[in-house]
Enzyme design. Structure first.
Site, mmCIF file in Angstrom:
data_model
loop_
_atom_site.group_PDB
_atom_site.id
_atom_site.type_symbol
_atom_site.label_atom_id
_atom_site.label_comp_id
_atom_site.label_asym_id
_atom_site.label_seq_id
_atom_site.Cartn_x
_atom_site.Cartn_y
_atom_site.Cartn_z
ATOM 1 N N GLU A 61 1.536 6.271 -7.101
ATOM 2 C CA GLU A 61 0.470 7.199 -7.481
ATOM 3 C C GLU A 61 0.987 8.637 -7.486
ATOM 4 O O GLU A 61 0.696 9.402 -8.405
ATOM 5 C CB GLU A 61 -0.717 7.080 -6.527
ATOM 6 C CG GLU A 61 -1.560 5.855 -6.748
ATOM 7 C CD GLU A 61 -2.734 5.774 -5.789
ATOM 8 O OE1 GLU A 61 -2.875 6.638 -4.903
ATOM 9 O OE2 GLU A 61 -3.534 4.830 -5.932
ATOM 10 N N GLU A 111 0.838 -1.209 0.000
ATOM 11 C CA GLU A 111 0.000 0.000 0.000
ATOM 12 C C GLU A 111 0.869 1.254 0.000
ATOM 13 O O GLU A 111 0.564 2.239 -0.688
ATOM 14 C CB GLU A 111 -0.945 0.000 1.202
ATOM 15 C CG GLU A 111 -1.952 1.133 1.182
ATOM 16 C CD GLU A 111 -2.945 1.041 0.042
ATOM 17 O OE1 GLU A 111 -3.059 2.033 -0.717
ATOM 18 O OE2 GLU A 111 -3.605 0.000 -0.107
#
Length: 132
Positions: free
Chosen positions: A81, A74
């Protein structure tokens, strides 16, 4: 000459450099906690699995390893991102593919984590509740 600023010189004092590295890593962790709802949910679910494992007396090693894997992926997804948004501030199909694929890595690890959790925790939980 414009562009990228020069890279800061490494501190000649090794311990101070290591401490600064830990501080930067902590900043990244705090950032992910602040902005990534899924990261907070995954931390909570990991803590619940560890708590349930403690209560049931099962080996916590695989639970901790899977929680670390999911949380690490994550964090990498969050970093990817951010880099993708920096490199491609407007929509681009390759940017979408990069983000979606990184998210898929978290999904795969999460699904295997769930399956492992069920395998390890469900039988002793049912026995503890008198349902087996």
């Amino acid at each position: 000459m414009g562009g990228v600023p020069p890279r800061p010189r490494e501190d000649p004092r090794p311990l101070k450099g290591v401490l600064r590295s830990f501080a930067f890593a902590w900043e990244g962790l705090a950032y992910a906690w602040r902005v990534q709802r899924n990261f907070r949910i995954e931390v909570l679910l990991g803590a619940l699995a560890v708590g349930l494992g403690l209560w049931l007396g099962v080996d916590l090693t695989p639970i901790l390893l899977m929680a670390a894997l999911v949380l690490s992926l994550e964090l990498l997804n969050t970093a990817l991102e951010a880099l993708t948004d920096l490199a491609s501030p407007v929509y681009h199909p390759l940017a979408k593919q990069a983000k979606d694929t990184a998210a898929a890595a978290v999904l795969v690890a999460s699904l295997f984590s769930l399956l492992l959790g069920l395998y390890l925790l469900l039988p002793p939980l049912l026995a503890r509740l008198g349902l087996s």
